[in-house]
Motif scaffolding. Structure first.
Motif, PDB file in Angstrom:
ATOM      1  N   SER A 292      -0.828  -6.330 -11.985  1.00 41.01           N
ATOM      2  CA  SER A 292       0.477  -6.899 -11.258  1.00 41.01           C
ATOM      3  C   SER A 292       0.396  -7.213  -9.901  1.00 41.01           C
ATOM      4  CB  SER A 292       1.531  -5.735 -11.673  1.00 41.01           C
ATOM      5  OG  SER A 292       1.410  -4.735 -10.403  1.00 41.01           O
TER       6      SER A 292
ATOM      7  N   LEU B  88      -1.331  -5.446  -4.173  1.00 38.58           N
ATOM      8  CA  LEU B  88      -1.108  -5.106  -2.883  1.00 38.58           C
ATOM      9  C   LEU B  88      -1.642  -3.591  -2.655  1.00 38.58           C
ATOM     10  CD1 LEU B  88       2.759  -6.266  -2.534  1.00 38.58           C
ATOM     11  CD2 LEU B  88       0.596  -7.109  -1.271  1.00 38.58           C
TER      12      LEU B  88
ATOM     13  N   THR C 294      11.401  -8.634   3.307  1.00 37.62           N
ATOM     14  CA  THR C 294      10.669  -8.915   2.127  1.00 37.62           C
ATOM     15  C   THR C 294      11.308  -8.359   0.699  1.00 37.62           C
ATOM     16  OG1 THR C 294       8.460  -8.818   1.119  1.00 37.62           O
ATOM     17  CG2 THR C 294       9.128  -6.889   2.521  1.00 37.62           C
ATOM     18  N   PHE C 295      10.498  -8.464  -0.311  1.00 30.41           N
ATOM     19  CA  PHE C 295      10.968  -7.941  -1.510  1.00 30.41           C
ATOM     20  C   PHE C 295      10.374  -6.495  -1.517  1.00 30.41           C
ATOM     21  CE2 PHE C 295       9.560  -6.842  -6.033  1.00 30.41           C
ATOM     22  CZ  PHE C 295      10.577  -6.393  -6.584  1.00 30.41           C
TER      23      PHE C 295
ATOM     24  N   ALA D 249       8.364  -4.452  -3.098  1.00 28.11           N
ATOM     25  CA  ALA D 249       7.380  -3.987  -3.659  1.00 28.11           C
ATOM     26  C   ALA D 249       6.330  -4.173  -2.687  1.00 28.11           C
ATOM     27  CB  ALA D 249       6.729  -5.018  -4.807  1.00 28.11           C
ATOM     28  N   THR D 250       6.488  -4.865  -1.485  1.00 25.67           N
ATOM     29  CA  THR D 250       5.386  -5.478  -0.311  1.00 25.67           C
ATOM     30  C   THR D 250       5.529  -3.900  -0.038  1.00 25.67           C
ATOM     31  OG1 THR D 250       6.330  -7.432  -0.052  1.00 25.67           O
ATOM     32  CG2 THR D 250       4.806  -6.200   1.717  1.00 25.67           C
TER      33      THR D 250
ATOM     34  N   VAL E 123       4.300 -11.829   4.947  1.00 25.92           N
ATOM     35  CA  VAL E 123       4.986 -12.462   3.250  1.00 25.92           C
ATOM     36  C   VAL E 123       5.332 -13.815   3.448  1.00 25.92           C
ATOM     37  CG1 VAL E 123       6.573 -11.792   1.590  1.00 25.92           C
ATOM     38  CG2 VAL E 123       5.829  -9.962   3.080  1.00 25.92           C
TER      39      VAL E 123
ATOM     40  N   ASP F 116       0.782 -11.453   1.797  1.00 24.86           N
ATOM     41  CA  ASP F 116       1.537 -11.216   0.508  1.00 24.86           C
ATOM     42  C   ASP F 116       2.048 -12.434   0.137  1.00 24.86           C
ATOM     43  OD1 ASP F 116       3.037 -10.805  -1.821  1.00 24.86           O
ATOM     44  OD2 ASP F 116       4.200  -9.004  -0.970  1.00 24.86           O
TER      45      ASP F 116
ATOM     46  N   SER G 146       2.912 -13.536  -2.850  1.00 23.54           N
ATOM     47  CA  SER G 146       3.338 -13.470  -4.262  1.00 23.54           C
ATOM     48  C   SER G 146       4.472 -14.529  -4.439  1.00 23.54           C
ATOM     49  CB  SER G 146       3.999 -12.272  -4.279  1.00 23.54           C
ATOM     50  OG  SER G 146       2.858 -11.207  -4.339  1.00 23.54           O
ATOM     51  N   GLN G 147       5.084 -15.115  -3.341  1.00 25.26           N
ATOM     52  CA  GLN G 147       6.024 -16.307  -3.691  1.00 25.26           C
ATOM     53  C   GLN G 147       5.425 -17.464  -3.349  1.00 25.26           C
ATOM     54  OE1 GLN G 147       9.691 -15.117  -2.075  1.00 25.26           O
ATOM     55  NE2 GLN G 147       9.907 -13.192  -3.257  1.00 25.26           N
TER      56      GLN G 147
ATOM     57  N   SER H 189       1.351 -12.144  -6.844  1.00 23.89           N
ATOM     58  CA  SER H 189       2.049 -11.670  -8.085  1.00 23.89           C
ATOM     59  C   SER H 189       1.826 -12.661  -9.151  1.00 23.89           C
ATOM     60  CB  SER H 189       3.414 -11.036  -7.725  1.00 23.89           C
ATOM     61  OG  SER H 189       4.028 -10.943  -9.178  1.00 23.89           O
ATOM     62  N   LEU H 190       1.589 -12.290 -10.163  1.00 18.33           N
ATOM     63  CA  LEU H 190       1.649 -13.592 -11.431  1.00 18.33           C
ATOM     64  C   LEU H 190       2.914 -13.082 -12.563  1.00 18.33           C
ATOM     65  CD1 LEU H 190      -2.383 -13.688 -11.680  1.00 18.33           C
ATOM     66  CD2 LEU H 190      -0.727 -15.259 -10.278  1.00 18.33           C
ATOM     67  N   TYR H 191       3.721 -12.218 -11.909  1.00 21.84           N
ATOM     68  CA  TYR H 191       4.964 -12.301 -12.691  1.00 21.84           C
ATOM     69  C   TYR H 191       5.515 -13.470 -13.401  1.00 21.84           C
ATOM     70  CZ  TYR H 191       9.656 -10.370 -13.144  1.00 21.84           C
ATOM     71  OH  TYR H 191      11.056  -9.965 -13.664  1.00 21.84           O
TER      72      TYR H 191
ATOM     73  N   ALA I 222       1.022  -9.551 -14.230  1.00 18.78           N
ATOM     74  CA  ALA I 222      -0.238  -9.756 -13.895  1.00 18.78           C
ATOM     75  C   ALA I 222      -0.284 -10.089 -12.299  1.00 18.78           C
ATOM     76  CB  ALA I 222      -0.829 -10.938 -14.535  1.00 18.78           C
TER      77      ALA I 222
ATOM     78  N   TYR J 150      17.363 -10.901  -0.727  1.00 22.35           N
ATOM     79  CA  TYR J 150      17.808  -9.841  -1.467  1.00 22.35           C
ATOM     80  C   TYR J 150      19.130  -9.265  -0.841  1.00 22.35           C
ATOM     81  CZ  TYR J 150      13.126 -10.732  -3.154  1.00 22.35           C
ATOM     82  OH  TYR J 150      12.020 -11.443  -3.670  1.00 22.35           O
TER      83      TYR J 150
HETATM   84  C1  LIG Z   1       7.171 -10.561  -7.033  1.00 23.81           C
HETATM   85  C2  LIG Z   1       6.498  -9.828  -5.526  1.00 23.81           C
HETATM   86  C3  LIG Z   1       5.805  -8.694  -5.488  1.00 23.81           C
HETATM   87  C4  LIG Z   1       5.567  -7.800  -6.616  1.00 23.81           C
HETATM   88  O1  LIG Z   1       5.006  -8.387  -7.667  1.00 23.81           O
HETATM   89  P1  LIG Z   1       4.969  -7.796  -8.940  1.00 23.81           P
HETATM   90  O2  LIG Z   1       3.905  -8.615  -9.907  1.00 23.81           O
HETATM   91  O3  LIG Z   1       6.337  -7.779  -9.832  1.00 23.81           O
HETATM   92  O4  LIG Z   1       4.219  -6.370  -8.926  1.00 23.81           O
HETATM   93  C5  LIG Z   1       5.160  -8.271  -4.198  1.00 23.81           C
HETATM   94  N1  LIG Z   1       5.640  -8.979  -2.993  1.00 23.81           N
HETATM   95  C6  LIG Z   1       6.437 -10.058  -3.369  1.00 23.81           C
HETATM   96  C7  LIG Z   1       6.743 -11.022  -1.883  1.00 23.81           C
HETATM   97  C8  LIG Z   1       7.029 -10.865  -4.461  1.00 23.81           C
HETATM   98  O5  LIG Z   1       7.789 -11.509  -4.605  1.00 23.81           O
END
Ligand SMILES: *Cc1c(COP(=O)(O)O)cnc(C)c1O
Length: 383
Positions: free
Chosen positions: A66, A71, A92-93, A95-96, A138, A164, A166-167, A188-190, A201, A319
């Motif tokens: 994930s 991270l 940020t989201f 998860a960071t 990020v 990060d 992820s976006q 992130s590969l959500y 992933a 958010y």
């Molecule tokens: C989606 C996201 C994550 C987390 O990723 P997951 O695959 O859902 O664990 C982390 N940081 C940012 C900025 C995200 O957008």
């Protein structure tokens, strides 16, 4: 249900529409895994990693389970842990910052630049203490953070830089892909990300072999040779079936990102007449963004969201509550008002539908609905 419930619907994202365009290849790749039976760290994982590293213009890529894991493992690979501080964006989201917390480090939040929504490099140095070990910019919404000043500050203070991304799969900063600009880049590969699996992933990219090699241990019980364990690693492997899906999708990513940029341009043109009421995203001169999200700002945000929902248009707020105001981070002891730009933006931002398969009709329809709302707001003085 209101009697004027529209038959027209524009979803926020449409993963089915994308699947329709790649169905044959996805079935073939998944079937190949089923035929081989190499479900754990199979062929497709190594192939995806090599293709992802090429795509990001980095030496190495390591697939994990994930983005959040990616991270956390990236921090561990850099030996960041208890007592350390990691600087990241306040907006940020979560998860960071969760990943920073998991390793025992403390997230130190820094306010955004109000034009780009990205961490403001001019505010980073004031947040550095003797415990600071890393900066984690990020690339929020798919727009790169301003990396040159961040890298320069990191170098001057001997800090690591973990992006990060992820976006922002495929976004460029001054012509270079994000993810490969700092020491480590995390994606992130959500499923709903610009490059998304059909489940959870994530992937980490780096130019340092020592970091990549440590990540290989961390994701697989501390082992690269079966039943030989060098460190207390985890089970955080990228699933082979997900890697197979990701290989198909990676081939389309540049085209999909180009389509998103086209949609953003179209939204921008259609909404430019209402600049006083609805602010559209700006692109910094250094940036080639990939519009993971198309985030507008308006004072009557909640009413605009309702107005769009009544017309079948789905929107999301990214958010609604900043990290420092979440109960989960009460321990940071930031009072309301600690990050005024982030707090103000939370009440104004709205993400419009954005995905590659949107049609120009969809965009016209969404923009017309936003314009209608803006015209009403401009001509009325109430509320
Ligand atoms: C989606 C996201 C994550 C987390 O990723 P997951 O695959 O859902 O664990 C982390 N940081 C940012 C900025 C995200 O957008």
């Amino acid at each position: 249900m209101p009697s004027d419930t529209p038959d027209r619907k524009v979803p926020f994202v449409d993963l089915r529409a994308q699947f329709e365009t790649i169905k044959t290849d996805v079935h073939a790749e998944i079937n190949a895994v089923l035929e081989r039976g190499d479900f754990i760290l199979g062929n497709s994982v190594a192939e995806f990693e090599s293709e992802m590293a090429d795509f990001c213009e980095t030496a190495r890529a390591v697939g994990v389970d994930s983005g959040t894991s990616a991270l956390e493992l990236a921090l561990m690979a850099l030996d960041i842990g208890g007592g350390d501080e990691v600087i990241t964006a306040a907006n940020t989201f979560i998860a960071t910052t969760l990943a920073i917390s998991y390793v025992g480090a403390v997230p130190v939040l820094v306010e955004m630049d109000p034009d780009t929504f990205q961490i403001d490099p001019a505010r980073i140095e004031a947040a550095i203490t003797e415990r600071t070990r890393a900066i984690m910019p990020v690339h929020l919404y798919g727009h790169p953070a301003d990396m040159d000043p961040i890298l320069e500050i990191a170098q001057r203070h001997d800090l690591r830089v973990i992006e990060d991304a992820s976006q922002a799969h495929g976004a460029r900063y001054k012509g270079r892909r994000v993810g490969g600009l700092g020491d480590v880049g995390v994606f992130s590969l959500y499923p709903a990300k610009n490059l998304g699996a059909y489940g959870d992933a994530g992937v980490i990219v780096t130019n340092e072999d020592a970091i990549a090699d440590k990540l290989l241990l961390l994701r697989n019980y501390g082992s690269t040779v079966k039943y030989h364990h060098d460190i207390k690693g985890f089970n955080r492997r990228l699933d082979t079936l997900q890697a197979a899906v990701l290989r198909v999708k990676l081939r389309h990513l540049d085209d999909w990102n180009a389509a998103r940029r086209g949609h953003a341009e179209a939204y921008g043109k259609l909404l430019q007449g209402h600049a006083g009421t609805v602010k559209v995203p700006q692109i910094a001169p250094y940036a080639e963004p990939v519009f993971h999200l198309y985030v507008i700002r308006t004072e009557k945000r909640d009413r605009l969201q309702e107005h769009l929902a009544a017309r079948g248009i789905s929107t999301v707020i990214h958010y609604p509550i900043p990290i420092h105001m979440q109960p989960a981070y009460a321990d940071l002891e930031h009072p309301p008002g600690a990050f005024p730009i982030t707090e103000e933006y939370c009440s104004r931002i709205l993400s419009l539908p954005m995905y590659a398969e949107l049609t120009s009709d969809d965009i016209d329809y969404v923009a017309a609905a936003v314009s209608e709302f803006a015209r009403d707001a401009e001509t009325s003085t109430v509320g």
